[in-house]
Structures are given as C-alpha cells and as structure tokens.
Design a protein around this motif. Structure first.
Motif, PDB file in Angstrom:
ATOM      1  N   ALA A  94     -44.757   1.398  15.769  1.00  0.00           N
ATOM      2  CA  ALA A  94     -45.703   1.124  16.851  1.00  0.00           C
ATOM      3  C   ALA A  94     -46.672   0.016  16.459  1.00  0.00           C
ATOM      4  CB  ALA A  94     -46.470   2.394  17.205  1.00  0.00           C
ATOM      5  N   PHE A  95     -47.122   0.034  15.221  1.00  0.00           N
ATOM      6  CA  PHE A  95     -48.026  -1.003  14.741  1.00  0.00           C
ATOM      7  C   PHE A  95     -47.342  -2.367  14.753  1.00  0.00           C
ATOM      8  CE2 PHE A  95     -50.216  -2.909  10.824  1.00  0.00           C
ATOM      9  CZ  PHE A  95     -51.244  -3.444  11.576  1.00  0.00           C
ATOM     10  N   ASN A  96     -46.112  -2.406  14.264  1.00  0.00           N
ATOM     11  CA  ASN A  96     -45.370  -3.664  14.241  1.00  0.00           C
ATOM     12  C   ASN A  96     -45.199  -4.228  15.655  1.00  0.00           C
ATOM     13  OD1 ASN A  96     -43.548  -5.548  12.570  1.00  0.00           O
ATOM     14  ND2 ASN A  96     -42.208  -4.913  14.240  1.00  0.00           N
ATOM     15  N   ALA A  97     -44.898  -3.366  16.602  1.00  0.00           N
ATOM     16  CA  ALA A  97     -44.723  -3.815  17.983  1.00  0.00           C
ATOM     17  C   ALA A  97     -46.021  -4.392  18.537  1.00  0.00           C
ATOM     18  CB  ALA A  97     -44.241  -2.654  18.847  1.00  0.00           C
ATOM     19  N   GLN A  98     -47.133  -3.775  18.210  1.00  0.00           N
ATOM     20  CA  GLN A  98     -48.417  -4.262  18.710  1.00  0.00           C
ATOM     21  C   GLN A  98     -48.844  -5.551  18.012  1.00  0.00           C
ATOM     22  OE1 GLN A  98     -51.217  -0.816  19.985  1.00  0.00           O
ATOM     23  NE2 GLN A  98     -49.698   0.153  18.629  1.00  0.00           N
ATOM     24  N   LEU A  99     -48.457  -5.721  16.753  1.00  0.00           N
ATOM     25  CA  LEU A  99     -48.675  -7.008  16.083  1.00  0.00           C
ATOM     26  C   LEU A  99     -47.920  -8.123  16.802  1.00  0.00           C
ATOM     27  CD1 LEU A  99     -48.411  -6.056  12.288  1.00  0.00           C
ATOM     28  CD2 LEU A  99     -50.476  -6.797  13.496  1.00  0.00           C
ATOM     29  N   ARG A 100     -46.702  -7.829  17.215  1.00  0.00           N
ATOM     30  CA  ARG A 100     -45.900  -8.826  17.929  1.00  0.00           C
ATOM     31  C   ARG A 100     -46.551  -9.212  19.256  1.00  0.00           C
ATOM     32  NH1 ARG A 100     -40.564  -9.397  16.038  1.00  0.00           N
ATOM     33  NH2 ARG A 100     -40.522 -11.163  17.487  1.00  0.00           N
ATOM     34  N   ILE A 101     -47.115  -8.223  19.944  1.00  0.00           N
ATOM     35  CA  ILE A 101     -47.803  -8.507  21.198  1.00  0.00           C
ATOM     36  C   ILE A 101     -49.028  -9.388  20.954  1.00  0.00           C
ATOM     37  CG2 ILE A 101     -49.120  -7.488  23.100  1.00  0.00           C
ATOM     38  CD1 ILE A 101     -47.274  -4.996  22.755  1.00  0.00           C
ATOM     39  N   ALA A 102     -49.809  -9.039  19.940  1.00  0.00           N
ATOM     40  CA  ALA A 102     -50.995  -9.829  19.617  1.00  0.00           C
ATOM     41  C   ALA A 102     -50.617 -11.270  19.299  1.00  0.00           C
ATOM     42  CB  ALA A 102     -51.737  -9.199  18.439  1.00  0.00           C
ATOM     43  N   GLN A 103     -49.551 -11.432  18.554  1.00  0.00           N
ATOM     44  CA  GLN A 103     -49.101 -12.790  18.216  1.00  0.00           C
ATOM     45  C   GLN A 103     -48.609 -13.535  19.454  1.00  0.00           C
ATOM     46  OE1 GLN A 103     -45.451 -13.405  15.766  1.00  0.00           O
ATOM     47  NE2 GLN A 103     -46.893 -14.337  14.327  1.00  0.00           N
ATOM     48  N   GLN A 104     -47.851 -12.852  20.280  1.00  0.00           N
ATOM     49  CA  GLN A 104     -47.318 -13.472  21.497  1.00  0.00           C
ATOM     50  C   GLN A 104     -48.438 -13.953  22.414  1.00  0.00           C
ATOM     51  OE1 GLN A 104     -44.547 -10.984  23.670  1.00  0.00           O
ATOM     52  NE2 GLN A 104     -44.760 -12.161  25.550  1.00  0.00           N
ATOM     53  N   MET A 154     -50.506  -0.675   4.434  1.00  0.00           N
ATOM     54  CA  MET A 154     -50.944  -1.637   5.442  1.00  0.00           C
ATOM     55  C   MET A 154     -50.835  -3.064   4.919  1.00  0.00           C
ATOM     56  SD  MET A 154     -52.308  -2.405   8.398  1.00  0.00           S
ATOM     57  CE  MET A 154     -52.940  -0.854   9.065  1.00  0.00           C
ATOM     58  N   ALA A 155     -51.351  -3.296   3.720  1.00  0.00           N
ATOM     59  CA  ALA A 155     -51.310  -4.643   3.162  1.00  0.00           C
ATOM     60  C   ALA A 155     -49.869  -5.121   2.975  1.00  0.00           C
ATOM     61  CB  ALA A 155     -52.066  -4.685   1.834  1.00  0.00           C
ATOM     62  N   ALA A 156     -49.013  -4.233   2.485  1.00  0.00           N
ATOM     63  CA  ALA A 156     -47.609  -4.606   2.284  1.00  0.00           C
ATOM     64  C   ALA A 156     -46.936  -4.923   3.617  1.00  0.00           C
ATOM     65  CB  ALA A 156     -46.870  -3.478   1.566  1.00  0.00           C
ATOM     66  N   MET A 157     -47.218  -4.125   4.629  1.00  0.00           N
ATOM     67  CA  MET A 157     -46.618  -4.340   5.937  1.00  0.00           C
ATOM     68  C   MET A 157     -47.090  -5.662   6.540  1.00  0.00           C
ATOM     69  SD  MET A 157     -46.584  -1.710   9.143  1.00  0.00           S
ATOM     70  CE  MET A 157     -45.712  -2.131  10.646  1.00  0.00           C
ATOM     71  N   LEU A 158     -48.385  -5.949   6.420  1.00  0.00           N
ATOM     72  CA  LEU A 158     -48.912  -7.195   6.957  1.00  0.00           C
ATOM     73  C   LEU A 158     -48.353  -8.405   6.215  1.00  0.00           C
ATOM     74  CD1 LEU A 158     -52.648  -6.239   7.602  1.00  0.00           C
ATOM     75  CD2 LEU A 158     -50.841  -6.526   9.289  1.00  0.00           C
ATOM     76  N   ARG A 159     -48.228  -8.306   4.897  1.00  0.00           N
ATOM     77  CA  ARG A 159     -47.643  -9.432   4.144  1.00  0.00           C
ATOM     78  C   ARG A 159     -46.229  -9.713   4.619  1.00  0.00           C
ATOM     79  NH1 ARG A 159     -49.558  -6.378  -0.501  1.00  0.00           N
ATOM     80  NH2 ARG A 159     -51.699  -7.026  -1.006  1.00  0.00           N
ATOM     81  N   THR A 160     -45.458  -8.656   4.830  1.00  0.00           N
ATOM     82  CA  THR A 160     -44.085  -8.829   5.301  1.00  0.00           C
ATOM     83  C   THR A 160     -44.070  -9.459   6.690  1.00  0.00           C
ATOM     84  OG1 THR A 160     -43.307  -6.950   3.996  1.00  0.00           O
ATOM     85  CG2 THR A 160     -41.941  -7.631   5.864  1.00  0.00           C
ATOM     86  N   PHE A 161     -44.928  -8.976   7.573  1.00  0.00           N
ATOM     87  CA  PHE A 161     -44.996  -9.534   8.934  1.00  0.00           C
ATOM     88  C   PHE A 161     -45.391 -11.004   8.878  1.00  0.00           C
ATOM     89  CE2 PHE A 161     -46.653 -10.529  13.069  1.00  0.00           C
ATOM     90  CZ  PHE A 161     -45.886  -9.778  13.945  1.00  0.00           C
ATOM     91  N   TRP A 162     -46.393 -11.328   8.086  1.00  0.00           N
ATOM     92  CA  TRP A 162     -46.850 -12.718   7.948  1.00  0.00           C
ATOM     93  C   TRP A 162     -45.686 -13.617   7.507  1.00  0.00           C
ATOM     94  CZ3 TRP A 162     -50.267 -10.070  10.014  1.00  0.00           C
ATOM     95  CH2 TRP A 162     -51.631 -10.302  10.025  1.00  0.00           C
ATOM     96  N   GLN A 163     -44.911 -13.125   6.513  1.00  0.00           N
ATOM     97  CA  GLN A 163     -43.804 -13.920   5.982  1.00  0.00           C
ATOM     98  C   GLN A 163     -42.695 -14.114   7.006  1.00  0.00           C
ATOM     99  OE1 GLN A 163     -42.742 -11.640   2.530  1.00  0.00           O
ATOM    100  NE2 GLN A 163     -44.568 -12.238   1.363  1.00  0.00           N
ATOM    101  N   GLN A 164     -42.423 -13.081   7.788  1.00  0.00           N
ATOM    102  CA  GLN A 164     -41.307 -13.136   8.733  1.00  0.00           C
ATOM    103  C   GLN A 164     -41.660 -13.759  10.075  1.00  0.00           C
ATOM    104  OE1 GLN A 164     -39.949  -9.072   8.997  1.00  0.00           O
ATOM    105  NE2 GLN A 164     -38.894  -9.136   7.019  1.00  0.00           N
ATOM    106  N   HIS A 165     -42.912 -13.563  10.509  1.00  0.00           N
ATOM    107  CA  HIS A 165     -43.272 -13.975  11.866  1.00  0.00           C
ATOM    108  C   HIS A 165     -44.483 -14.893  11.938  1.00  0.00           C
ATOM    109  CE1 HIS A 165     -40.453 -10.916  13.204  1.00  0.00           C
ATOM    110  NE2 HIS A 165     -41.108 -10.011  12.494  1.00  0.00           N
TER     111      HIS A 165
END
Length: 286
Positions: free
Chosen positions: A112-122, A138-149
């Motif tokens: 759910a968090f990942n999906a909402q990050l995608r919305i915020a970015q969009q 949280m930090a690990a997840m955000l680093r991964t999201f930053w790297q991928q998206h």
C-alpha cells in the motif's frame, strides 16, 4: 509572527463541539496555514468540507498503515489518485507509511505504501510518511524506490527516531517534522534529532488531537499549540523563535506548494499571492 501546523486531524469527533472556538485560538496564535492529514479516503468528504469552512486549511488524501489490513483493496490506489486530482487544495498524499508497533502485516503495508509513493510521484505531490518501529525497513524501501523510480518529495511526520535514523531520511532528501513529543523532557533522542536537521528541511506540527506538548500534555491537542513545539525547537537550536517561525513557514510553503502568507511577501509579490490564494481556494472536479 506566523506559524504553519503541517499535520492536523481536526475532523475527529473530539473537535466537533467547539471547532469554531478552536479556529479562533489558532488564528489568534498566528497559525496562517494548516495541512490536514488523511488516514482513510472515506474521510475525504468531511475534510473537504472543513477546507470549505476554513480557508487556511489544505489537505491530503491517503491510507494510514494501520488501516491497510481492513481498507486496502484493489481499487484503493485508483480511488486515492482520483480524489487527489479532484481538488486543487489537495497538497499531499498520505498519511501513509509503515507501522510495525501496532501491526505485523508487513507485506500488505509495504504494498500500500509503495502504491501511494507511485501516486505522489505521478502527481508531483509530497508524501506524508508515518513511520513507527519501522525506520530500517522504511529507509531500505525508500532507497529501493528511489533507485527504481526516482525520488519523491515528502516529510517524516511526527518524527521520533534516533539521530542515526534521522540522517537516513535526510540523505534521501526528505523533510523532518517535529510534534509535541519534542517538548517531552525525557525525549533526548528527539531533541538531538531536532538539533541536527538542516534549517531548510525542518517542519513543525501538532498531530492533533494527539500528543499535546508541554505545558498542555495530557489534554486534547489543537493547532494553536504548535507554538509550544516551535518554542522548544527554537530553544534546542539556540535561535530566536521569530527566525524558527519564518524558516518553518517558508519550508512548509515550499514543500506543500502552499500560498505564501501575505506578510511574508515583498510588496511586489502581493498581487501574485492574492491570485494564488484565489486559485487554491477553489475546488475543481474533473
């Protein structure tokens, strides 16, 4: 002196009997803007009606991690996206994030968090991040999201982490917001974190009706009490309260793209400010 409370929940039942009086108090205290967080999309109509009632109120839409287990569905991401696009006063996505203190459904929360990050970015909106007993994940997840998206703007709200954890999120470019917990005498780690956050990434909030600051601890919290948070953060950072107020107000306007309070603007920008306020105060439905 003007202040912005960047995280409120004045839609809660505990405020309904005297909300007009509470509004008088926040205005008398110099609170010129409020950002209303959202714990579930079904709150949206009520929050929107509050923004109609109080012109200084802007708001977010999202799903809190503790509500993911019962409320996150296949249609939730699209609902949040649609609601965020339905009104120009929606300035953020959230609150969303991870909470492993009260729930253990880690995979559901992360999805759910990942999906909402995608919305915020969009939508190019900041994300309001709730993080409790989950800083490392949280930090690990955000680093991964930053790297991928790519990076997303946002704030670690009601921050209570250690200085080491604080640095993780500063390194990710996030703002850090302090609530009434920074006034608690024994909250030494929060005090240290409040001292280390760069001035251009610092925010203040109440998270009302929760976590009333000293000297109101144990009472219902309200937006006017953000001044006590500001006073404590100014003391910890050994700076004048007026400077802290100006700095955090400017930061909030920059992160959430809020209309800048008129007294903060040079005279040549007053007309532009009025235009911005008129444009932001009108809801538009696609």
């Amino acid at each position: 002196m003007q202040l912005i409370d960047t995280h409120v929940h004045i839609n809660f039942d505990s405020f309904q009997a005297d909300l007009d009086t509470i509004a008088v108090r926040w205005r008398d205290s110099g609170i010129t803007r409020l950002v209303h967080s959202c714990v579930s999309p079904d709150e949206f109509p009520v929050i929107k009606s509050l923004a109609d009632r109080f012109s200084e109120l802007f708001f977010a839409v999202g799903l809190h991690p503790l509500d993911v287990e019962t409320k996150w569905m296949d249609t939730s991401a699209n609902e949040i996206l649609t609601l965020a696009q339905s009104d120009t006063r929606v300035v953020a996505i959230g609150e969303t994030g991870l909470d492993f203190f009260k729930a253990s459904n880690r995979e559901q929360q992360e999805a759910a968090f990942n999906a909402q990050l995608r919305i915020a970015q969009q939508l190019d909106r900041p994300v309001i991040i709730h993080c409790r007993e989950a800083a490392e994940s949280m930090a690990a997840m955000l680093r991964t999201f930053w790297q991928q998206h790519g990076a997303v703007k946002g704030v670690m709200h009601c921050w209570g982490g250690t200085p080491e954890e604080t640095q993780w999120f500063l390194d990710l470019g996030l703002f850090v917001s302090f609530s009434g917990t920074v006034t608690f005498p024994k909250a030494t780690q929060i005090h240290e974190s409040a001292q280390m956050v760069p001035g251009d990434r610092l925010l203040i909030e109440t998270d009302c009706p929760f976590l009333a600051p000293v000297p109101k601890r144990g009472q219902r919290n309200e937006p006017a009490y953000v001044r006590f948070v500001a006073e404590q953060v100014a003391r910890l950072r050994q700076m004048p309260l007026s400077d802290l107020a100006l700095q955090t107000t400017q930061n909030a306007c920059r992160l959430f793209n809020l209309p800048i309070p008129v007294p903060l603007l040079p005279a040549t920008e007053l007309d532009l400010s009025a235009e911005l306020m008129m444009g932001t105060a009108t809801s538009t439905v696609d």
